[in-house]
Design an enzyme around this catalytic site. Structure first.
Site, short mmCIF file in Angstrom:
data_model
loop_
_atom_site.label_atom_id
_atom_site.label_comp_id
_atom_site.label_asym_id
_atom_site.label_seq_id
_atom_site.Cartn_x
_atom_site.Cartn_y
_atom_site.Cartn_z
N GLU A 127 1.28 -55.89 14.19
CA GLU A 127 -0.01 -55.23 13.96
C GLU A 127 -1.13 -56.27 14.16
O GLU A 127 -0.96 -57.45 13.82
CB GLU A 127 0.00 -54.73 12.50
CG GLU A 127 -1.23 -54.01 12.02
CD GLU A 127 -1.08 -53.59 10.53
OE1 GLU A 127 -0.10 -54.01 9.86
OE2 GLU A 127 -1.95 -52.83 10.07
N LYS A 135 -3.37 -45.94 13.50
CA LYS A 135 -2.66 -45.93 12.21
C LYS A 135 -3.20 -44.83 11.29
O LYS A 135 -4.41 -44.77 11.01
CB LYS A 135 -2.82 -47.30 11.54
CG LYS A 135 -2.02 -47.48 10.27
CD LYS A 135 -2.18 -48.94 9.79
CE LYS A 135 -1.36 -49.28 8.58
NZ LYS A 135 -1.56 -50.69 8.19
N CYS A 156 2.99 -50.51 10.40
CA CYS A 156 3.13 -51.10 9.08
C CYS A 156 3.28 -50.07 7.95
O CYS A 156 4.31 -49.43 7.86
CB CYS A 156 1.99 -52.09 8.81
SG CYS A 156 2.46 -53.32 7.57
C1 ACM Z 1 -0.03 -53.02 6.05
O1 ACM Z 1 -0.01 -51.81 6.28
N1 ACM Z 1 -0.53 -53.88 6.92
C2 ACM Z 1 0.54 -53.56 4.81
#
Ligand code: ACM
Length: 266
Positions: A38, A109, A146
């Site tokens: 990420e 995301k 993530c």
């Molecule tokens: C995250 O979602 N970077 C912990």
């Protein structure tokens, strides 16, 4: 098909150095699909949107995208990497899917973690499965980023769409995900590549540390790899993605056909 992850420590606010590191780590490697962490070009710990916007890129434009595109062409391979995406006045915590022909997809995301909520706009594209053609086969892959791991619905949605491999760029801070991915793999019978970063970002009074330990799992929950917590690692394995199409765990149980949707979400 050769799939892999690249784990490294992106330097906060230094995309040029991070791009050089990625190129160096992949220089002698052969693969069909490579997953990077990420926010791999920028690092993670930003205090304001203003800091972040300077380092963000529009989808399919900018130095980071161009560098990944060069690697994709040279290797005749696909890469997936997290990056900060700017679109009008919004910044998304996104992942780009880059093919030898160019940008192939963007995932934004959906489940923002902690203070990410102050910086990023939640993803508005939903969870999507992409078809990619490698030298020998066409494979369906899903992307999540993530903290999406903590919502089993995310991996399930991708698996129900037909994803055979979940590509999971990460900047993990809690110790649970690497173990939890066992469940995501076996309950969906899919391959998983969690490409994490390691190291600590420091910004003023604040700091945040990441857990490394990137993992790759097969559709039976076997860990094909588990990276060290504090070192660069590129891991590549040969897999048969077609194995993930078979959802039978015994002659009488098919994990998708046996679902009882009428009893869920009530
Ligand atoms: C995250 O979602 N970077 C912990």
């Amino acid at each position: 098909m050769k799939i892999g992850y690249l784990q490294f420590h992106p330097e906060l606010g230094n995309p040029a150095k991070n791009i050089e590191k990625i190129k160096y780590l992949l220089k002698d490697k052969e693969f069909d699909l490579m997953v990077l962490p990420e926010l791999a070009n920028t690092g993670y710990l930003f205090n304001t949107k203003e800091e972040l916007i300077k380092l963000s890129e529009k989808a399919g434009e900018g130095n980071f995208y161009n560098s990944l595109f060069e690697i994709a062409k040279t290797k005749n391979a696909h890469l997936i990497s997290g990056f900060a995406e700017s679109d009008a006045e919004n910044i998304y915590n996104s992942a780009m899917l880059v093919s030898p022909e160019g940008i192939k997809g963007i995932y934004r995301k959906v489940h923002l973690f902690d203070e990410e909520k102050k910086l990023f706009t939640p993803g508005n594209y939903g969870l999507k499965t992409f078809s990619i053609s490698t030298k020998n086969e066409t494979v369906k892959i899903g992307i999540m980023i993530c903290f999406d791991w903590a919502f089993p619905e995310a991996a399930r949605t991708l698996a129900l769409q037909g994803s055979q491999i979940i590509c999971h760029p990460s900047n993990l801070v809690m110790p649970y995900c690497q173990k939890a991915m066992f469940a995501r793999a076996v309950e969906n019978r899919i391959f998983i590549i969690t490409a994490n970063r390691y190291g600590t970002d420091v910004s003023g009074e604040k700091s945040i540390s990441f857990t490394g330990g990137s993992v790759m799992l097969d559709y039976s929950g076997n860990y094909l790899a588990s990276a060290p917590v504090d070192k660069d690692e590129v891991f590549i394995a040969g897999i048969n993605p077609g194995d993930a199409l078979n959802k039978f765990i015994n002659p009488n149980n098919n994990l998708f056909e046996d679902r009882k949707e009428e009893f869920y979400y009530n």
